[in-house]
Motif scaffolding. Structure first.
Motif, PDB file in Angstrom:
ATOM      1  N   SER A   5      65.699  64.889 -58.007  1.00 27.52           N
ATOM      2  CA  SER A   5      64.615  65.310 -57.364  1.00 27.52           C
ATOM      3  C   SER A   5      64.057  66.665 -57.270  1.00 27.52           C
ATOM      4  O   SER A   5      64.898  67.666 -57.584  1.00 27.52           O
ATOM      5  CB  SER A   5      65.164  65.485 -56.110  1.00 27.52           C
ATOM      6  N   PHE A   6      62.510  66.620 -56.757  1.00 26.25           N
ATOM      7  CA  PHE A   6      62.116  68.042 -57.098  1.00 26.25           C
ATOM      8  C   PHE A   6      63.021  68.915 -56.047  1.00 26.25           C
ATOM      9  O   PHE A   6      62.318  70.045 -56.096  1.00 26.25           O
ATOM     10  CB  PHE A   6      60.435  68.008 -56.982  1.00 26.25           C
TER      11      PHE A   6
ATOM     12  N   THR B  48      60.441  77.611 -53.102  1.00 26.05           N
ATOM     13  CA  THR B  48      59.459  78.552 -53.510  1.00 26.05           C
ATOM     14  C   THR B  48      58.648  79.687 -54.134  1.00 26.05           C
ATOM     15  O   THR B  48      58.196  80.453 -54.138  1.00 26.05           O
ATOM     16  CB  THR B  48      58.122  77.464 -53.281  1.00 26.05           C
TER      17      THR B  48
ATOM     18  N   ARG C  69      50.289  72.362 -45.929  1.00 24.80           N
ATOM     19  CA  ARG C  69      51.370  72.645 -46.512  1.00 24.80           C
ATOM     20  C   ARG C  69      52.390  71.015 -45.872  1.00 24.80           C
ATOM     21  O   ARG C  69      53.313  70.301 -47.616  1.00 24.80           O
ATOM     22  CB  ARG C  69      52.537  73.754 -46.249  1.00 24.80           C
TER      23      ARG C  69
ATOM     24  N   ALA D 265      50.869  68.088 -48.643  1.00 28.06           N
ATOM     25  CA  ALA D 265      51.421  68.080 -49.774  1.00 28.06           C
ATOM     26  C   ALA D 265      52.533  68.067 -50.515  1.00 28.06           C
ATOM     27  O   ALA D 265      52.913  67.590 -51.695  1.00 28.06           O
ATOM     28  CB  ALA D 265      51.059  70.369 -50.413  1.00 28.06           C
ATOM     29  N   PHE D 266      53.066  68.636 -49.337  1.00 24.02           N
ATOM     30  CA  PHE D 266      54.830  68.069 -49.516  1.00 24.02           C
ATOM     31  C   PHE D 266      55.055  66.545 -49.705  1.00 24.02           C
ATOM     32  O   PHE D 266      55.453  65.699 -50.042  1.00 24.02           O
ATOM     33  CB  PHE D 266      55.756  68.267 -48.826  1.00 24.02           C
TER      34      PHE D 266
ATOM     35  N   ARG E 185      52.408  64.500 -50.185  1.00 18.83           N
ATOM     36  CA  ARG E 185      51.874  63.822 -51.846  1.00 18.83           C
ATOM     37  C   ARG E 185      52.933  63.966 -52.737  1.00 18.83           C
ATOM     38  O   ARG E 185      52.837  63.159 -53.195  1.00 18.83           O
ATOM     39  CB  ARG E 185      50.393  64.798 -52.101  1.00 18.83           C
ATOM     40  N   GLU E 186      53.039  64.982 -52.843  1.00 16.65           N
ATOM     41  CA  GLU E 186      54.648  65.596 -53.914  1.00 16.65           C
ATOM     42  C   GLU E 186      55.935  64.460 -54.080  1.00 16.65           C
ATOM     43  O   GLU E 186      56.878  64.439 -54.688  1.00 16.65           O
ATOM     44  CB  GLU E 186      55.079  66.854 -53.837  1.00 16.65           C
ATOM     45  N   ALA E 187      56.024  64.033 -52.252  1.00 16.54           N
ATOM     46  CA  ALA E 187      57.429  63.163 -52.137  1.00 16.54           C
ATOM     47  C   ALA E 187      57.021  62.430 -52.914  1.00 16.54           C
ATOM     48  O   ALA E 187      57.434  60.859 -52.894  1.00 16.54           O
ATOM     49  CB  ALA E 187      58.062  63.464 -50.917  1.00 16.54           C
ATOM     50  N   GLY E 188      55.189  60.980 -52.784  1.00 14.83           N
ATOM     51  CA  GLY E 188      54.888  60.241 -52.770  1.00 14.83           C
ATOM     52  C   GLY E 188      54.875  59.463 -51.760  1.00 14.83           C
ATOM     53  O   GLY E 188      55.416  57.669 -52.275  1.00 14.83           O
TER      54      GLY E 188
ATOM     55  N   HIS F  89      61.842  73.219 -49.072  1.00 12.46           N
ATOM     56  CA  HIS F  89      60.873  73.271 -49.900  1.00 12.46           C
ATOM     57  C   HIS F  89      60.211  74.947 -50.354  1.00 12.46           C
ATOM     58  O   HIS F  89      59.734  74.951 -50.983  1.00 12.46           O
ATOM     59  CB  HIS F  89      60.201  71.464 -50.442  1.00 12.46           C
TER      60      HIS F  89
END
Length: 397
Positions: free
Chosen positions: A232-233, A147, A189, A192-193, A195-198, A143
Motif C-alpha cells: 500500500s502507498f 508527505t 485533500r 485527492a486521498f 482518488r488515490e485510494a481508488g 498520509h
C-alpha cells in the motif's frame, strides 16, 4: 347366328364399361403403392415434396407448440472461491439464511484473498457512513503526515496534536476530534486521498457534516486494504491498525463476532439514527494474526428495526464468515454482544438538529451498475433469538 352376334356385341359393350369403371381405382392403387425410384428412401416413406404443403387455415397449434415460460435466472452467487467452491457455497448458504430473516437494507463485502474467498452483496449501495467516516479521516491524516518530510518514526510525521486527536477519534469515537481533523484536512485533500485510494462510491458529507458522507461496503474494504496490504502507498499502516485494535470495549461489537481470541481485530463502527430511514448501523474491520493471513469485512445496514436489531444482524453475518474461515478445531471465540449492553444512543456523528436533505435518510441507492449479487432481504421480527452455535466444520484454520 344373328342371336349369337347380338349376344357377342353386348358382351363387348359390357367389357368396355367394366374397363372404364376400373381405371380410376387402378390409378388410386398405383398412387399408394411403394415407390422405389429413390434408393435413399425406404419402403413406405413418401418422397419429400418440392414445395412444402401449406397448413390448413383451420388447423390450430397444439398446446405443446406454445413457447414455455422463461425460467427465472439463478440467483447470483454471494460467495466465490476459485480454489474452494464447495467451501464458498457452504458459507453462502449460511449468509443467505441470515438475510432471509432480517429486515431493512443490508450490504456487505468480505475480502479474504488469503483464504481464497470473497463474499459480497449490495456492495456498491451507498449509505450514510456516520462514525465509519473516521477511518477515512484517520488514513488521510496519516498520509498527509507522511508527505511532510518529517522523521518516519512511530506514527510517521504526525505532530503530537494530530496523534492525540487520532487516538481520541478512533479509540473513543470522539466527534470533536473528528471535526477538527476534517477541517484541518480540507475537502480538496480528502478528495485527492479518495482518488488515490481508488474508491468509486464515496461522496463527502456537506460542509462540516462528515457523518453524512455516503459510502459503500466495497469502498470500506478498499480503505481497509490500505492497512493490510504491505504494498500500500500508506506507510503508517501499523499505527492505524494499533488504534483500530484499541477501540474501547463498549464499541467492539459487530464484525468481531465469531473471531477466535487469538486473531487480532481492528474495527470501527458507526450508529446513527435519522428522522428518515431509521437507524444506520455499520461495522467495518480488518483481521490479522490468522493462520492464512489478513482479511477485511464491511457490513452496512439501514432501517433494520432498532439499534440492537441492527447490531445482531451484523454479528450474525460476521459470525457465519469468521467461524468458517477459522474452522477445523475447537477454539475460544468472541460471541454475540448481549442485547442489554448495546447502547441505543446515536454516535453523534451528525448533530440531532440537522435536517434531512435530498437524498439523505432514504433507502440506499446504487451509484452505478451493481457488480455483485443482490439477494432480497425478507422481513423479520424486531428481535430474533440468537441461534445456537453450529458445529465446527473441518476446513480452513
Amino acid at each position: 347366328m344373328a342371336a349369337r352376334a347380338r349376344a357377342g356385341s353386348r358382351a363387348l359393350v359390357v367389357g368396355a364399361l367394366v374397363l372404364t369403371l376400373c381405371a380410376p381405382a387402378s390409378a388410386t392403387l398405383a398412387a399408394t403403392a411403394p415407390h422405389h425410384a429413390d434408393p435413399g428412401i425406404p419402403d413406405g416413406t413418401p418422397a419429400a415434396s418440392a414445395t412444402p404443403a401449406k397448413p390448413s387455415a383451420s388447423a390450430k397449434p397444439s398446446a405443446s407448440a406454445k413457447p414455455s415460460a422463461s425460467a427465472k435466472p439463478a440467483a447470483p452467487k454471494i460467495c466465490t472461491s476459485p480454489t474452494r467452491p464447495a467451501f464458498a457455497a457452504r458459507v453462502e448458504r449460511e449468509l443467505r439464511k441470515v438475510l432471509r430473516t432480517r429486515p431493512g437494507s443490508i450490504a456487505f463485502d468480505v475480502r479474504a484473498e488469503a483464504y481464497g474467498m470473497r463474499c459480497r452483496s449490495r456492495e456498491r449501495s451507498q449509505y450514510e457512513a456516520a462514525s465509519v467516516t473516521k477511518v477515512l479521516i484517520m488514513e488521510a491524516t496519516l498520509h498527509r503526515a507522511e508527505t511532510r518530510g518529517k522523521d518516519k518514526g512511530k506514527g510517521g510525521g504526525l505532530t503530537s496534536r494530530e496523534a492525540q486527536l487520532l487516538r481520541a477519534m478512533i479509540t473513543r469515537s470522539d466527534n470533536s476530534a473528528a471535526s477538527t481533523l476534517w477541517s484541518d484536512l480540507g475537502r480538496s485533500r480528502l478528495h485527492a486521498f479518495l482518488r488515490e485510494a481508488g474508491t468509486q462510491d464515496t461522496t463527502l458529507g456537506p460542509g462540516r457534516l462528515w457523518g453524512l458522507t455516503r459510502t459503500s461496503a466495497r469502498d470500506q474494504t478498499r480503505l481497509l486494504g490500505l492497512l493490510t496490504n504491505a504494498k500500500s502507498f500508506l506507510k503508517n499502516r501499523s499505527h492505524a491498525l494499533t488504534l483500530l485494535g484499541r477501540v474501547q470495549r463498549g464499541q467492539r461489537w459487530g464484525v468481531s463476532a465469531g473471531v477466535p481470541r487469538r486473531v487480532r481485530v481492528h474495527l470501527k463502527n458507526g450508529w446513527l439514527s435519522r428522522p428518515s430511514g431509521g437507524w444506520r448501523v455499520h461495522s467495518v474491520g480488518a483481521f490479522t494474526g490468522g493462520a492464512k493471513g489478513p482479511y477485511r469485512m464491511a457490513v452496512l445496514t439501514q432501517d433494520d428495526g432498532s439499534m440492537a436489531q441492527s447490531v445482531r444482524t451484523i454479528e450474525r453475518l460476521a459470525h457465519a464468515v469468521n467461524r468458517n474461515l477459522h474452522s477445523g478445531r475447537k477454539q475460544e471465540r468472541r460471541g454475540y454482544t448481549p442485547h442489554g449492553s448495546i447502547d441505543r444512543t446515536p454516535d453523534g456523528s451528525v448533530p440531532a438538529d440537522t435536517a434531512d436533505t435530498a437524498g439523505t435518510g432514504t433507502s440506499p441507492q446504487s451509484p452505478g451498475p451493481v457488480d455483485g449479487p443482490q439477494p432480497s432481504d425478507g422481513p423479520g421480527p424486531s428481535e430474533i433469538p440468537d441461534p445456537p452455535e453450529p458445529p465446527e466444520h473441518p476446513g480452513l484454520s
